[in-house]
Scaffold this motif. Structure first.
Motif, PDB file in Angstrom:
ATOM      1  N   GLN A 143       0.809  -1.208   0.000  1.00  0.00           N
ATOM      2  CA  GLN A 143       0.000   0.000   0.000  1.00  0.00           C
ATOM      3  C   GLN A 143       0.848   1.266   0.000  1.00  0.00           C
ATOM      4  OE1 GLN A 143      -2.458  -1.025   3.402  1.00  0.00           O
ATOM      5  NE2 GLN A 143      -4.214  -1.359   2.065  1.00  0.00           N
ATOM      6  N   ILE A 144       2.148   1.113   0.131  1.00  0.00           N
ATOM      7  CA  ILE A 144       3.069   2.228  -0.066  1.00  0.00           C
ATOM      8  C   ILE A 144       3.832   1.954  -1.346  1.00  0.00           C
ATOM      9  CG2 ILE A 144       5.087   3.436   0.827  1.00  0.00           C
ATOM     10  CD1 ILE A 144       4.156   2.916   3.613  1.00  0.00           C
ATOM     11  N   LEU A 145       3.645   2.794  -2.329  1.00  0.00           N
ATOM     12  CA  LEU A 145       4.268   2.598  -3.633  1.00  0.00           C
ATOM     13  C   LEU A 145       5.778   2.762  -3.537  1.00  0.00           C
ATOM     14  CD1 LEU A 145       3.876   2.206  -6.721  1.00  0.00           C
ATOM     15  CD2 LEU A 145       3.804   4.698  -6.913  1.00  0.00           C
ATOM     16  N   LYS A 146       6.490   1.797  -4.067  1.00  0.00           N
ATOM     17  CA  LYS A 146       7.945   1.876  -4.172  1.00  0.00           C
ATOM     18  C   LYS A 146       8.355   1.481  -5.580  1.00  0.00           C
ATOM     19  CE  LYS A 146       9.031   3.273  -0.055  1.00  0.00           C
ATOM     20  NZ  LYS A 146       9.709   4.563   0.160  1.00  0.00           N
ATOM     21  N   PRO A 147       9.385   2.115  -6.147  1.00  0.00           N
ATOM     22  CA  PRO A 147      10.161   3.209  -5.543  1.00  0.00           C
ATOM     23  C   PRO A 147       9.393   4.521  -5.521  1.00  0.00           C
ATOM     24  CG  PRO A 147      10.845   2.852  -7.805  1.00  0.00           C
ATOM     25  CD  PRO A 147       9.856   1.772  -7.501  1.00  0.00           C
ATOM     26  N   ASP A 148       9.900   5.479  -4.760  1.00  0.00           N
ATOM     27  CA  ASP A 148       9.270   6.800  -4.725  1.00  0.00           C
ATOM     28  C   ASP A 148       9.504   7.547  -6.027  1.00  0.00           C
ATOM     29  OD1 ASP A 148       8.262   6.656  -2.055  1.00  0.00           O
ATOM     30  OD2 ASP A 148      10.297   6.935  -1.337  1.00  0.00           O
TER      31      ASP A 148
ATOM     32  N   VAL B  73       4.331  12.809  12.372  1.00  0.00           N
ATOM     33  CA  VAL B  73       4.490  11.572  13.137  1.00  0.00           C
ATOM     34  C   VAL B  73       3.144  10.896  13.358  1.00  0.00           C
ATOM     35  CG1 VAL B  73       5.187  10.618  15.366  1.00  0.00           C
ATOM     36  CG2 VAL B  73       6.604  12.356  14.248  1.00  0.00           C
ATOM     37  N   SER B  74       2.123  11.684  13.654  1.00  0.00           N
ATOM     38  CA  SER B  74       0.789  11.114  13.893  1.00  0.00           C
ATOM     39  C   SER B  74       0.263  10.399  12.649  1.00  0.00           C
ATOM     40  CB  SER B  74      -0.187  12.205  14.336  1.00  0.00           C
ATOM     41  OG  SER B  74      -0.326  13.200  13.331  1.00  0.00           O
ATOM     42  N   ASP B  75       0.618  10.899  11.457  1.00  0.00           N
ATOM     43  CA  ASP B  75       0.192  10.223  10.227  1.00  0.00           C
ATOM     44  C   ASP B  75       0.789   8.823  10.141  1.00  0.00           C
ATOM     45  OD1 ASP B  75      -1.354  12.331   9.045  1.00  0.00           O
ATOM     46  OD2 ASP B  75       0.510  13.370   8.621  1.00  0.00           O
ATOM     47  N   TYR B  76       2.058   8.702  10.470  1.00  0.00           N
ATOM     48  CA  TYR B  76       2.707   7.400  10.404  1.00  0.00           C
ATOM     49  C   TYR B  76       2.202   6.462  11.499  1.00  0.00           C
ATOM     50  CZ  TYR B  76       5.922   8.999   6.825  1.00  0.00           C
ATOM     51  OH  TYR B  76       6.443   9.461   5.644  1.00  0.00           O
TER      52      TYR B  76
ATOM     53  N   LEU C  62      -2.181   7.250   4.661  1.00  0.00           N
ATOM     54  CA  LEU C  62      -0.908   7.913   4.938  1.00  0.00           C
ATOM     55  C   LEU C  62      -0.717   9.023   3.913  1.00  0.00           C
ATOM     56  CD1 LEU C  62       1.681   8.041   6.592  1.00  0.00           C
ATOM     57  CD2 LEU C  62       2.664   6.335   5.049  1.00  0.00           C
ATOM     58  N   ASN C  63      -0.401  10.235   4.381  1.00  0.00           N
ATOM     59  CA  ASN C  63      -0.452  11.410   3.507  1.00  0.00           C
ATOM     60  C   ASN C  63       0.761  11.497   2.578  1.00  0.00           C
ATOM     61  OD1 ASN C  63      -2.192  13.641   2.902  1.00  0.00           O
ATOM     62  ND2 ASN C  63      -0.598  15.007   3.677  1.00  0.00           N
TER      63      ASN C  63
ATOM     64  N   SER D  33     -12.944  -1.652  -4.747  1.00  0.00           N
ATOM     65  CA  SER D  33     -13.162  -0.216  -4.585  1.00  0.00           C
ATOM     66  C   SER D  33     -12.350   0.251  -3.384  1.00  0.00           C
ATOM     67  CB  SER D  33     -14.648   0.083  -4.359  1.00  0.00           C
ATOM     68  OG  SER D  33     -14.847   1.464  -4.133  1.00  0.00           O
ATOM     69  N   VAL D  34     -11.541   1.276  -3.604  1.00  0.00           N
ATOM     70  CA  VAL D  34     -10.653   1.776  -2.550  1.00  0.00           C
ATOM     71  C   VAL D  34     -10.781   3.293  -2.482  1.00  0.00           C
ATOM     72  CG1 VAL D  34      -8.297   1.883  -1.677  1.00  0.00           C
ATOM     73  CG2 VAL D  34      -9.034  -0.107  -2.989  1.00  0.00           C
ATOM     74  N   ASP D  35     -10.855   3.814  -1.272  1.00  0.00           N
ATOM     75  CA  ASP D  35     -10.875   5.261  -1.060  1.00  0.00           C
ATOM     76  C   ASP D  35      -9.542   5.694  -0.463  1.00  0.00           C
ATOM     77  OD1 ASP D  35     -13.516   5.561  -1.951  1.00  0.00           O
ATOM     78  OD2 ASP D  35     -14.307   5.075   0.042  1.00  0.00           O
ATOM     79  N   PHE D  36      -8.997   6.796  -0.998  1.00  0.00           N
ATOM     80  CA  PHE D  36      -7.775   7.391  -0.473  1.00  0.00           C
ATOM     81  C   PHE D  36      -8.104   8.811  -0.022  1.00  0.00           C
ATOM     82  CE2 PHE D  36      -6.402   4.301  -3.638  1.00  0.00           C
ATOM     83  CZ  PHE D  36      -5.375   3.620  -2.993  1.00  0.00           C
TER      84      PHE D  36
END
Length: 351
Positions: A135-140, A253-256, A289-290, A305-308
């Motif tokens: 869910q975190i795209l890599k590479p940036d 930090v709160s986002d992570y 995650l922002n 279906s996914v909401d971001f």
């Protein structure tokens, strides 16, 4: 004449030298005659040696060869430096490998003027997806990492082959280790224009201003345009554009912490990371995650279906208007709400 590939620091003064196949060279080791394709160091072979495979060139150099032509089935997309003049020649491109009775050859020192395919994703790049959490795209993003001129220690020969006596202050290198300082330098450059920006804001600026590049190795992904986000992420860095990205996706930090809660971390695991006693709220999503990228694994042939949800900050003109433009692959229905963002002040934030 065949076009080859290598980093050649030598000038071969004579136009032509006698040549020999590696398999035909005398190969006497401790009195035993072995019929291998290597040229051993205990004989002298003052010729250009034609090898039918890629080597480090150390054995041929130790044998006293003037140079070597390496016949390969496919050229690498980066160049290497050897302890003697070398040319890697593609068999398919240059046709037959037949050699005359008394062959001669030379290795010219040339300069490549341009590469019309550049920039493109290299074979050694760090590919996605993110195996820990897709869910975190890599590479940036991507940065230059092929044939980069970099500082070099005087204690190591440029070819890294024992017996190479050369001492240089700079060397050509390829790898993600060369791309990393480019990305770091670009981030530092952006920071000089915006000292208050957080690392997440700088990363966002570099990603949202990156340029899509060619993916030379699609890894089986069905992509007719040869464009693959798992190869280059948000694109190739563009430091000049990154100093004025318009909008940034900042993360605190709160986002992570919310993200870690969303992927199943409990209070015990969070304390190991943060040192604080934190209790996760219910229904926290790992997709929120922002970050300026959006990623979620999709089962094959299964509707999903996914909401971001994202928060953006205006770092452009106080009076700014941004309109969403979506380019989607067939089968994807992507909607952005709201489609238009209107800002009336600098550093204004929209959730």
């Amino acid at each position: 004449m065949a076009k080859g590939n290598s980093i050649n620091t030598y000038h071969m003064n004579d136009p032509l030298y006698p040549s020999i196949r590696a398999r035909d060279a005398p190969n006497i080791v401790d009195g035993f005659d072995s019929s291998t394709s290597d040229v051993r160091q205990k004989i002298r072979c003052e010729k250009i040696v034609i090898c039918e495979q890629k080597t480090e060139g150390d054995v041929v150099a130790e044998a006293g060869a003037f140079g070597t032509i390496m016949l390969v089935s496919d050229l690498d997309d980066f160049s290497s430096l050897y302890p003697l003049p070398v040319s890697l020649v593609n068999l398919e491109t240059n046709g037959s490998t037949g050699i005359s009775k008394n062959p001669t050859a030379t290795i010219l020192r040339r300069k490549e003027l341009s590469n019309t395919q550049a920039p493109y994703n290299s074979s050694f790049s760090s590919w996605g997806p993110n195996k820990i959490n897709p869910q975190i795209l890599k590479p940036d993003l991507a940065a230059p990492g092929v044939d980069i001129l970099a500082a070099w220690p005087p204690t190591i020969p440029p070819s890294k082959v024992p017996g190479d006596k050369r001492i240089v202050a700079f060397n050509f290198l390829s790898g993600t280790s060369m791309a990393c300082p480019h990305a770091t330098g670009a981030a530092a450059y952006v920071k000089t224009f915006h000292p208050p920006w957080s690392p997440a804001a700088i990363k966002s600026a570099l990603m949202t201003t990156g340029k899509r590049i060619q993916s030379k190795y699609p890894m089986g992904v069905n992509d007719s345009n040869n464009q693959n986000g798992l190869a280059f992420g948000a694109g190739n860095i563009n430091p000049l554009k990154a100093i004025d990205p318009g909008l940034v996706y900042d993360a605190t930090v709160s986002d992570y912490i919310s993200f870690l809660c969303g992927i199943g971390y409990d209070a015990s695991k969070l304390k190991h990371i943060t040192g604080d006693n934190i209790t996760c709220a219910q229904n926290q999503s790992s997709t929120d995650l922002n970050l300026p990228s959006f990623s979620d694994p999709v089962p094959r042939s299964t509707p999903i279906s996914v909401d971001f949800y994202r928060t953006v900050k205006n770092v452009g003109s106080p009076q700014s208007k941004y309109i969403a433009k979506v380019v989607a692959s067939p089968g994807l229905n992507i909607q952005v709400e709201p489609e238009t963002l209107i800002f009336t002040a600098a550093r204004e934030t929209v959730f």
